[in-house]
Enzyme design. Structure first.
Site, mmCIF file in Angstrom:
data_model
loop_
_atom_site.group_PDB
_atom_site.id
_atom_site.type_symbol
_atom_site.label_atom_id
_atom_site.label_comp_id
_atom_site.label_asym_id
_atom_site.label_seq_id
_atom_site.Cartn_x
_atom_site.Cartn_y
_atom_site.Cartn_z
ATOM 1 N N ASN A 7 22.088 39.732 -4.404
ATOM 2 C CA ASN A 7 20.955 40.520 -3.924
ATOM 3 C C ASN A 7 21.317 41.981 -4.140
ATOM 4 O O ASN A 7 22.160 42.541 -3.443
ATOM 5 C CB ASN A 7 20.684 40.238 -2.444
ATOM 6 C CG ASN A 7 19.515 41.056 -1.905
ATOM 7 O OD1 ASN A 7 19.340 42.218 -2.252
ATOM 8 N ND2 ASN A 7 18.719 40.461 -1.036
ATOM 9 N N GLU A 34 15.845 40.708 -4.945
ATOM 10 C CA GLU A 34 15.375 41.974 -4.364
ATOM 11 C C GLU A 34 15.468 43.115 -5.378
ATOM 12 O O GLU A 34 16.079 44.149 -5.143
ATOM 13 C CB GLU A 34 16.141 42.305 -3.072
ATOM 14 C CG GLU A 34 15.268 43.035 -2.089
ATOM 15 C CD GLU A 34 15.884 43.215 -0.703
ATOM 16 O OE1 GLU A 34 15.290 43.957 0.072
ATOM 17 O OE2 GLU A 34 16.925 42.604 -0.392
ATOM 18 N N ASP A 147 19.566 34.605 -2.278
ATOM 19 C CA ASP A 147 19.582 35.062 -0.893
ATOM 20 C C ASP A 147 18.639 34.154 -0.118
ATOM 21 O O ASP A 147 17.426 34.301 -0.203
ATOM 22 C CB ASP A 147 19.144 36.523 -0.827
ATOM 23 C CG ASP A 147 19.063 37.053 0.594
ATOM 24 O OD1 ASP A 147 19.344 36.288 1.540
ATOM 25 O OD2 ASP A 147 18.696 38.232 0.758
ATOM 26 N N ASN A 149 18.494 33.926 3.157
ATOM 27 C CA ASN A 149 18.159 34.459 4.482
ATOM 28 C C ASN A 149 18.276 33.375 5.550
ATOM 29 O O ASN A 149 17.447 33.256 6.450
ATOM 30 C CB ASN A 149 16.768 35.089 4.482
ATOM 31 C CG ASN A 149 16.807 36.570 4.129
ATOM 32 O OD1 ASN A 149 17.649 37.315 4.619
ATOM 33 N ND2 ASN A 149 15.908 36.992 3.251
ATOM 34 N N ASP A 218 23.936 34.239 1.464
ATOM 35 C CA ASP A 218 23.750 34.023 0.022
ATOM 36 C C ASP A 218 24.481 32.732 -0.340
ATOM 37 O O ASP A 218 25.684 32.612 -0.117
ATOM 38 C CB ASP A 218 24.310 35.197 -0.777
ATOM 39 C CG ASP A 218 23.662 36.516 -0.377
ATOM 40 O OD1 ASP A 218 22.649 36.878 -0.978
ATOM 41 O OD2 ASP A 218 24.176 37.159 0.563
ATOM 42 N N ASP A 247 23.707 45.997 0.323
ATOM 43 C CA ASP A 247 24.288 45.470 1.558
ATOM 44 C C ASP A 247 24.772 44.027 1.389
ATOM 45 O O ASP A 247 25.347 43.454 2.315
ATOM 46 C CB ASP A 247 23.315 45.590 2.739
ATOM 47 C CG ASP A 247 21.884 45.242 2.383
ATOM 48 O OD1 ASP A 247 21.646 44.740 1.267
ATOM 49 O OD2 ASP A 247 20.982 45.473 3.214
ATOM 50 N N HIS A 248 24.562 43.448 0.227
ATOM 51 C CA HIS A 248 25.102 42.136 -0.126
ATOM 52 C C HIS A 248 26.234 42.307 -1.136
ATOM 53 O O HIS A 248 26.278 43.299 -1.873
ATOM 54 C CB HIS A 248 24.038 41.252 -0.781
ATOM 55 C CG HIS A 248 22.896 40.891 0.109
ATOM 56 N ND1 HIS A 248 22.694 39.619 0.593
ATOM 57 C CD2 HIS A 248 21.867 41.641 0.577
ATOM 58 C CE1 HIS A 248 21.594 39.600 1.328
ATOM 59 N NE2 HIS A 248 21.075 40.808 1.335
#
Length: 267
Positions: A7, A34, A147, A149, A218, A247-248
């Site tokens: 991501n 993303e 990802d 989530n 992930d 942030d991943h």
């Protein structure tokens, strides 16, 4: 074969970091999520100059998924998750490459929960479960990654008690993910590291990465035809430590292509 899911949290802002990562790690397949870019703004030429072919499904400002391949182009098979022709969110793409079907996905976050966004998340997961069943019935080699989530278990969250009401960790979310796995998918990272604390995401706030206060959201899921080919799995934390990172962190597996079980007549 090195397969990575990442991501990138905005391909425009993080293109230099992506190109550096491609040169450093040279993945055979890289599934991105993303993108946060409309279809026409995808940096195809820069990716091509880096030695990669790309399929992508963009959307202005939000979402967006892509599959990058190193040794020739992949064959796109599906754009958008089947089951809702009115869904315009760019969250799913499928492509065949070197005898394996790759499903790149960006599952909805779902917060705040309960609410319409959480309802959309659960409905999306039902469609994913349906697609997973179709792929299992086809008995072909599949890697489903992205990802998700979803925080599958307490081991996958720093201080899991803080997440009990979050859409990523609510019982409905975890139950849907467990139903997907129950079809026969192998959670690659957890299968090789059953008791290890492994995170793939760290918030930008409160020095989460420095404190290793992360989440494992992930995932790379392998169909029974691919599972015997799994040789290694991990997270490239170094990428998260770089300047202005996503942030991943990139999450990866290594496969032995010769160990992938092909259906009768090949694929």
């Amino acid at each position: 074969m090195l397969v990575v899911t990442y991501n990138i949290n905005g391909i425009g802002a993080r293109l230099p970091a992506l190109l550096e990562y491609l040169a450093e790690r040279q993945p055979d397949v890289l599934c991105l999520q993303e993108l946060k870019a409309p279809h026409e703004k995808f940096p195809e030429q820069a990716i091509r100059d880096a030695g990669y072919h790309a399929l992508w499904h963009g959307q202005k400002s939000w979402n967006g998924v892509a599959i990058l391949t190193r040794e020739g182009p992949a064959q796109e098979l599906q754009r958008g998750l089947p089951g809702d022709p009115l869904d315009e969110q760019s969250r799913y793409i499928e492509a065949a490459y070197q005898g394996i079907l790759f499903c790149g996905l960006y599952l909805p976050n779902g917060n705040p929960a309960p609410g319409p966004k959480f309802d959309y998340k659960l409905a999306w997961m039902e469609r994913l479960i349906g697609r997973g069943a179709e792929l299992m019935a086809a008995n072909v080699p599949v890697v489903m990654c992205g990802d998700f989530n979803v925080i599958p278990t307490n081991l996958d969250a720093y201080k899991p008690e803080r997440w009990v009401t979050d859409a990523l960790f609510r019982p409905e979310t975890r139950a849907a993910f467990e139903r997907l796995l129950a079809q026969g998918w192998l959670d690659a990272l957890r299968s090789l590291h059953p008791d290890q604390t492994i995170y793939t995401f760290w918030d930008y706030f409160r020095n989460a990465f420095g404190r290793d206060a992360g989440l494992r959201i992930d995932h790379l899921l392998l169909s029974p035809a691919v599972a015997p080919a799994l040789r290694a799995a991990g997270v490239d934390r170094f990428q998260r430590a770089k300047e202005k990172p996503s942030d991943h962190a990139p999450t990866w597996i290594e496969l032995d292509p010769d160990a992938v079980l092909q259906p009768p007549g090949g694929h």
